[in-house]
Design a protein around this motif. Structure first.
Motif, PDB file in Angstrom:
ATOM      1  N   VAL A 266       3.997  15.764  13.342  1.00 52.88           N
ATOM      2  CA  VAL A 266       3.380  16.919  14.002  1.00 52.88           C
ATOM      3  C   VAL A 266       4.408  17.702  14.812  1.00 52.88           C
ATOM      4  CG1 VAL A 266       1.687  17.649  15.732  1.00 52.88           C
ATOM      5  CG2 VAL A 266       1.079  15.889  14.071  1.00 52.88           C
ATOM      6  N   ILE A 267       5.290  16.999  15.525  1.00 49.90           N
ATOM      7  CA  ILE A 267       6.291  17.738  16.304  1.00 49.90           C
ATOM      8  C   ILE A 267       7.260  18.466  15.386  1.00 49.90           C
ATOM      9  CG2 ILE A 267       7.959  15.838  16.579  1.00 49.90           C
ATOM     10  CD1 ILE A 267       8.510  16.890  19.365  1.00 49.90           C
ATOM     11  N   ALA A 268       7.579  17.870  14.233  1.00 53.26           N
ATOM     12  CA  ALA A 268       8.426  18.557  13.263  1.00 53.26           C
ATOM     13  C   ALA A 268       7.701  19.790  12.707  1.00 53.26           C
ATOM     14  CB  ALA A 268       8.805  17.609  12.121  1.00 53.26           C
ATOM     15  N   THR A 269       6.404  19.653  12.465  1.00 50.64           N
ATOM     16  CA  THR A 269       5.589  20.788  12.014  1.00 50.64           C
ATOM     17  C   THR A 269       5.587  21.902  13.055  1.00 50.64           C
ATOM     18  OG1 THR A 269       4.129  19.547  10.553  1.00 50.64           O
ATOM     19  CG2 THR A 269       3.200  21.504  11.581  1.00 50.64           C
TER      20      THR A 269
ATOM     21  N   ILE B 203       8.734  23.946  13.122  1.00 53.51           N
ATOM     22  CA  ILE B 203       8.769  24.974  12.079  1.00 53.51           C
ATOM     23  C   ILE B 203       7.879  26.156  12.464  1.00 53.51           C
ATOM     24  CG2 ILE B 203       8.121  25.469   9.682  1.00 53.51           C
ATOM     25  CD1 ILE B 203       8.900  22.528   9.067  1.00 53.51           C
ATOM     26  N   LEU B 204       6.668  25.862  12.932  1.00 53.24           N
ATOM     27  CA  LEU B 204       5.744  26.937  13.314  1.00 53.24           C
ATOM     28  C   LEU B 204       6.271  27.749  14.474  1.00 53.24           C
ATOM     29  CD1 LEU B 204       2.326  25.023  13.052  1.00 53.24           C
ATOM     30  CD2 LEU B 204       3.324  26.608  11.391  1.00 53.24           C
TER      31      LEU B 204
ATOM     32  N   PRO C  62       8.246  15.245   2.508  1.00 59.26           N
ATOM     33  CA  PRO C  62       6.872  15.466   1.993  1.00 59.26           C
ATOM     34  C   PRO C  62       5.802  15.478   3.080  1.00 59.26           C
ATOM     35  CG  PRO C  62       8.042  13.897   0.603  1.00 59.26           C
ATOM     36  CD  PRO C  62       8.923  14.135   1.796  1.00 59.26           C
ATOM     37  N   GLU C  63       5.877  14.537   4.021  1.00 59.15           N
ATOM     38  CA  GLU C  63       4.852  14.465   5.076  1.00 59.15           C
ATOM     39  C   GLU C  63       4.861  15.717   5.950  1.00 59.15           C
ATOM     40  OE1 GLU C  63       6.167  10.439   3.823  1.00 59.15           O
ATOM     41  OE2 GLU C  63       7.198  12.233   4.558  1.00 59.15           O
TER      42      GLU C  63
ATOM     43  N   THR D 102       2.579  20.864   7.662  1.00 59.21           N
ATOM     44  CA  THR D 102       2.815  22.262   8.039  1.00 59.21           C
ATOM     45  C   THR D 102       1.949  23.215   7.230  1.00 59.21           C
ATOM     46  OG1 THR D 102       5.117  21.655   8.533  1.00 59.21           O
ATOM     47  CG2 THR D 102       4.613  23.992   8.426  1.00 59.21           C
ATOM     48  N   GLU D 103       1.727  22.907   5.974  1.00 60.92           N
ATOM     49  CA  GLU D 103       0.892  23.777   5.127  1.00 60.92           C
ATOM     50  C   GLU D 103      -0.540  23.870   5.636  1.00 60.92           C
ATOM     51  OE1 GLU D 103       1.372  22.113   1.259  1.00 60.92           O
ATOM     52  OE2 GLU D 103       3.177  23.292   0.800  1.00 60.92           O
ATOM     53  N   GLN D 104      -0.969  22.880   6.421  1.00 58.87           N
ATOM     54  CA  GLN D 104      -2.325  22.905   6.972  1.00 58.87           C
ATOM     55  C   GLN D 104      -2.467  23.905   8.130  1.00 58.87           C
ATOM     56  OE1 GLN D 104      -4.231  20.981   4.977  1.00 58.87           O
ATOM     57  NE2 GLN D 104      -2.207  20.539   4.090  1.00 58.87           N
ATOM     58  N   TYR D 105      -1.316  24.395   8.628  1.00 56.61           N
ATOM     59  CA  TYR D 105      -1.342  25.262   9.815  1.00 56.61           C
ATOM     60  C   TYR D 105      -0.791  26.659   9.557  1.00 56.61           C
ATOM     61  CZ  TYR D 105      -2.173  20.878  12.268  1.00 56.61           C
ATOM     62  OH  TYR D 105      -2.714  19.685  12.684  1.00 56.61           O
TER      63      TYR D 105
END
Length: 455
Positions: free
Chosen positions: A281-284, A287-288, A359-360, A365-368
């Motif tokens: 999540v923090i990696a996501t 990116i965001l 992959p994870e 990230t695609e979910q957000y």
């Protein structure tokens, strides 16, 4: 569209376009950092650098008042045709920047231990965040001085100079990023070292431009130029520390500081809360957040132009022209926001794939990514009106708007939506941006524009 309207559109874009190009280089560099680390084998490299970067940029963004106040005061001095006042703004800003940066270097042990303790996260996240911070902390005097230098150049309508300084600085950063991480395998330390060197390079380039730019063609020696600059400094030395001017300067910056502190609290909360939701999540969110910076720095190009033109009109006491500038800037801000939304709607998944192949992280990230479609439209107005109120030097309005949006909207919304996890965070942030824009727009049209109509 009449000739006068075309002229104002042209004036806006002569400043806005160089600023858009130069502003975008900043988040693009962050995207490169993210891509370099995002393609390593573990998410905690990216997560650690994200937490570390947030701890350092908390200071530089908190000190964003140095750039804002310098731009606004310089633009008004330009409108008044007061070169001495403009030079005093530059020197006061550089003095404050170096004092703040030096103080944080002296207090780094306390600041970094406290910040890392608040950040939380896994043992690996903590380790790499500490590595990052131990290097970047030494660049703060240069980073803060850069805010003043770029703000002063922008206030003097030197947008092209700002663009080239940022492009060269970021190319240095990018080149060293790739060298240190991909060739030397320094990982997080490589990203931090590249940024440190680039910050000092930018400060040197900016100061060199300010000192030598007006001497081009005069064929003066370096010695004569430096003697001339020293003479100017001696002439205004007493005014630099004049009590009433310093009080006004710090009162203005106090309000911008409070405004920026509220903004930083929201950004830090998103980063730290993401760390508690897991490494993926923090990696996501890293990116965001880079996508958010790409959006905001692009929209800030229009806002920067509005700062300068509104400030100059205010200095000339031409209130009708000031309001006309705002109308033109609103049109272009809306158009750029729609363009950003379309970009993420069409190519959001592709952009994510460029930044990471874990992959994870890609899946999460695609979910957000839909938040990046919504945010430009909701947030573009707050970016523009921030620029307008910087030009007006109405920092108290910016402060009040940010306090309302942060503590009246962001945190209550997150508390109500925390059961939705990371989606709750981004929903709260979206409402935060919308309320900021609405409150600033309300104040401008309810109070500020009426001043011009009544005259």
């Amino acid at each position: 569209m009449n000739v006068n309207t075309i002229k104002h559109h042209k004036q806006l874009f002569l400043i806005a376009l160089p600023m858009i190009f130069s502003n975008i280089t900043i988040p693009l560099l962050g995207l490169v950092d993210t891509a370099v680390l995002g393609h390593l084998d573990q998410a905690y490299y990216l997560g650690g650098s994200t937490v570390g970067a947030m701890i350092i940029t908390f200071v530089t963004w908190l000190c964003g008042f140095l750039r804002m106040s310098t731009t606004g005061l310089t633009a008004q001095a330009l409108g008044e045709e007061n070169a001495q006042k403009s030079l005093l703004v530059l020197l006061r800003g550089l003095l404050v920047a170096c004092l703040i940066g030096g103080a944080l270097i002296l207090l780094q042990s306390f600041y970094l231990d406290l910040s890392l303790g608040l950040a939380g996260g896994s043992e690996q996240i903590q380790f790499y965040a500490k590595q990052y911070c131990d290097i970047r902390i030494w660049g703060l005097p240069a980073a803060l001085s850069n805010l003043v230098i770029l703000g002063w150049l922008l206030g003097n309508h030197k947008a092209k100079a700002v663009m080239w300084i940022l492009i060269v600085t970021n190319l240095i950063n990018l080149s060293l990023d790739l060298l240190f991480v991909l060739v030397f395998d320094w990982q997080v330390q490589g990203v931090a070292s590249a940024t440190l060197i680039a910050e000092y390079s930018g400060a040197i380039i900016g100061l060199a431009y300010i000192i030598f730019a007006q001497q081009i063609g005069n064929r003066q020696s370096l010695k004569s130029i430096l003697i001339k600059m020293m003479g100017k400094f001696i002439d205004i030395r007493d005014q630099l520390f004049e009590k009433s001017a310093l009080i006004n300067y710090f009162q203005l910056n106090r309000d911008i500081l409070i405004r920026t502190l509220c903004l930083e609290i929201c950004f830090v909360f998103i980063t730290f809360q993401g760390a508690r939701l897991g490494d993926d999540v923090i990696a996501t969110n890293a990116i965001l957040m880079n996508f958010v910076l790409l959006i905001s720095f692009g929209l800030d190009g229009i806002a920067n132009a509005a700062e300068v033109l509104v400030g100059k009109a205010q200095g000339q006491k031409n209130l009708q022209q000031r309001n006309f500038v705002v109308k033109i800037a609103l049109f272009w801000t809306g158009l750029f926001a729609l363009t950003y939304s379309a970009l993420f709607a069409i190519a959001g998944d592709f952009l994510i794939g460029l930044l990471t192949d874990i992959p994870e992280v890609v899946f999460t990230t695609e979910q957000y990514v839909h938040w990046m479609i919504i945010l430009p439209i909701l947030g573009c107005w707050c970016y523009l009106f921030d620029g307008v109120f910087v030009g007006l030097m109405k920092a108290n309005v910016m402060r009040n708007s940010m306090i309302i949006a942060t503590f009246g909207c962001f945190f209550p919304m997150w508390w109500l939506l925390q059961g939705f996890g990371n989606h709750g965070l981004w929903a709260a942030f979206s409402v935060f941006l919308l309320v900021r824009g609405l409150s600033l727009a309300w104040h401008y049209y309810r109070v500020i524009e009426k001043q011009a109509i009544s005259l």
